[in-house]
Design a protein around this motif. Structure first.
Motif, PDB file in Angstrom:
ATOM      1  N   SER A   1       0.849  -1.185   0.000  1.00 11.52           N
ATOM      2  CA  SER A   1       0.000   0.000   0.000  1.00 11.52           C
ATOM      3  C   SER A   1       0.885   1.237   0.000  1.00 11.52           C
ATOM      4  O   SER A   1       2.092   1.158   0.219  1.00 11.52           O
ATOM      5  N   GLY A   2       0.266   2.377  -0.252  1.00  7.52           N
ATOM      6  CA  GLY A   2       0.995   3.637  -0.195  1.00  7.52           C
ATOM      7  C   GLY A   2       1.793   3.950  -1.452  1.00  7.52           C
ATOM      8  O   GLY A   2       1.634   3.299  -2.497  1.00  7.52           O
ATOM      9  N   VAL A   3       2.667   4.952  -1.347  1.00  9.50           N
ATOM     10  CA  VAL A   3       3.475   5.419  -2.478  1.00  9.50           C
ATOM     11  C   VAL A   3       4.580   4.411  -2.766  1.00  9.50           C
ATOM     12  O   VAL A   3       5.325   4.025  -1.872  1.00  9.50           O
ATOM     13  N   VAL A   4       4.678   3.976  -4.017  1.00  7.92           N
ATOM     14  CA  VAL A   4       5.669   2.962  -4.383  1.00  7.92           C
ATOM     15  C   VAL A   4       6.761   3.507  -5.303  1.00  7.92           C
ATOM     16  O   VAL A   4       7.783   2.848  -5.510  1.00  7.92           O
ATOM     17  N   TYR A   5       6.541   4.698  -5.843  1.00  6.26           N
ATOM     18  CA  TYR A   5       7.548   5.325  -6.716  1.00  6.26           C
ATOM     19  C   TYR A   5       7.331   6.826  -6.663  1.00  6.26           C
ATOM     20  O   TYR A   5       6.189   7.304  -6.700  1.00  6.26           O
ATOM     21  N   GLN A   6       8.420   7.572  -6.575  1.00  9.71           N
ATOM     22  CA  GLN A   6       8.338   9.028  -6.624  1.00  9.71           C
ATOM     23  C   GLN A   6       9.640   9.565  -7.201  1.00  9.71           C
ATOM     24  O   GLN A   6      10.724   9.120  -6.823  1.00  9.71           O
ATOM     25  N   ARG A   7       9.518  10.541  -8.112  1.00  8.91           N
ATOM     26  CA  ARG A   7      10.709  11.076  -8.781  1.00  8.91           C
ATOM     27  C   ARG A   7      10.487  12.530  -9.134  1.00  8.91           C
ATOM     28  O   ARG A   7       9.411  12.909  -9.602  1.00  8.91           O
TER      29      ARG A   7
ATOM     30  N   SER B   1      -0.529   2.706  -4.612  1.00 13.09           N
ATOM     31  CA  SER B   1      -1.577   1.711  -4.743  1.00 13.09           C
ATOM     32  C   SER B   1      -2.937   2.375  -4.525  1.00 13.09           C
ATOM     33  O   SER B   1      -3.101   3.201  -3.634  1.00 13.09           O
ATOM     34  N   ILE B   2      -3.907   2.000  -5.322  1.00  6.48           N
ATOM     35  CA  ILE B   2      -5.234   2.609  -5.221  1.00  6.48           C
ATOM     36  C   ILE B   2      -5.944   2.140  -3.953  1.00  6.48           C
ATOM     37  O   ILE B   2      -5.736   1.022  -3.480  1.00  6.48           O
ATOM     38  N   ASP B   3      -6.736   3.019  -3.384  1.00  3.76           N
ATOM     39  CA  ASP B   3      -7.593   2.689  -2.240  1.00  3.76           C
ATOM     40  C   ASP B   3      -9.027   2.634  -2.740  1.00  3.76           C
ATOM     41  O   ASP B   3      -9.574   3.662  -3.165  1.00  3.76           O
TER      42      ASP B   3
END
Length: 342
Positions: A155-161, A174-176
């Motif tokens: 869950s949560g943020v898996v990639y950020q750039r 991941s979508i909720d």
């Protein structure tokens, strides 16, 4: 100009998703900070670019990996033709044990970081819940298809750039199915989206759709955001368990994705250039055994085919699914890291 970025899924003592700031103090010095540590780099060289601690007497014994990664990313982004960066012995000997050092210059004793290797390191962009790969344990699904056991979805943020080329921060999470349901419903019921997705359904039907996906390790539904604002939906899948597998020489770790840009404020070349490269980058980072990505948009969706090209994708052939005439497109790890500028 000062640049800020956050690390997805990372923590420092007492800090969730620590923020990094990068500030050029001059043409030849760069200051990199997080909440607890600073790294002050001196940048020099004509025939090659060399970095070293600006004040070696003040430099700590161990340099955190995420600060070093942020500095290298900044330099590669601002020197697009640069293929490698040399690190002075004073710097390299203080690095945490990471895969930054790809070679040694035998003449100068400097360590060398290579661009194509650097962008395959997950420290700066990938959630990295575990550095241990899922073992290749084969299983069989309910349709009788044999495939490797897939990891659980986080869950949560898996990639950020932070995208230096387009001055955007792009992330995927991941979508909720509860928190994101209203947005997902609104996107799917837009006529231009429904034409391709055919999911213009009620909220309850779409909630069930997402919950089913989240229970099935074959697919992984993500929300894409730009500068913190949701812009689109990405449905990642393992190709071996997908309907596309019989139409090409599918390999166990091939992956693909379906997508939609639901927020019209984020249509346009600047944004598509960022998300196409970023979702492709994430899929290669997520499992280093993934050497190829595939897709099967409708053959008449020429806009999508054009948007994928800057991220290293290419058209292969047209073919017939039972429900549509499709275009097979693919991308390769070796092409992406050699030819695509992040």
């Amino acid at each position: 100009m000062t640049t800020t970025m956050k690390l997805p899924g990372k923590t420092l003592p007492g800090i969730l998703n620590p923020e990094i700031t990068l500030k050029p103090l001059s043409a030849n010095t760069l200051l990199i900070n997080d909440a607890t540590t600073s790294l002050h780099l001196s940048i020099y060289g004509t025939d090659r670019l060399v970095i070293s601690p600006a004040n070696s007497s003040d430099q700590q014994d161990r340099i955190p990996a995420h600060l070093m990664a942020a500095g290298l990313d900044y330099l590669y982004a601002n020197h697009p033709m640069l293929e490698q960066i040399h690190l002075s012995p004073l710097l390299s000997e203080r690095l945490e044990p990471e895969s930054w050092l790809h070679a040694i210059d035998q003449t100068s004793g400097e360590s060398i970081n290579v661009r194509t290797g650097f962008y395959q390191n997950r420290t700066l962009w990938h959630w990295q819940n575990s550095s241990v790969l899922t073992p290749e344990i084969w299983t069989e699904n309910s349709n009788g298809i044999s495939h490797p056991l897939r990891p659980l979805q986080p869950s949560g943020v898996v990639y950020q750039r932070y995208d230096y080329q387009n001055d955007l921060t792009i992330s995927f999470r991941s979508i909720d199915p509860e928190e994101d349901l209203a947005t997902f419903h609104q996107w799917m019921n837009q006529p231009r989206v429904a034409e391709f997705w055919e999911l213009a359904k009620s909220r309850e039907e779409l909630r069930n759709y997402l919950q089913t996906l989240l229970k099935d390790r074959k697919s992984w539904p993500l929300v894409g955001s730009i500068n913190g604002e949701p812009f689109g939906y990405f449905e990642l899948y393992w190709a071996m368990e997908d309907r596309i597998a019989p139409y090409y020489d599918c390999q166990p770790w091939d992956r693909g994705f379906h997508l939609l840009v639901g927020n019209p404020d984020f249509l346009g070349k600047r944004f598509s250039n960022s998300w196409t490269k970023s979702i492709t980058h994430f899929l290669y980072l997520d499992d280093p055994r993934t050497g190829r990505l595939v897709g099967e948009p409708r053959a008449d969706n020429r806009r999508l085919l054009k948007l994928l090209a800057p991220a290293g994708w290419s058209f292969v052939k047209t073919f017939d699914f039972p429900h549509k005439r499709a275009a097979l497109v693919n991308g390769y790890r070796r092409t992406f890291f050699r030819e695509v500028q992040l």
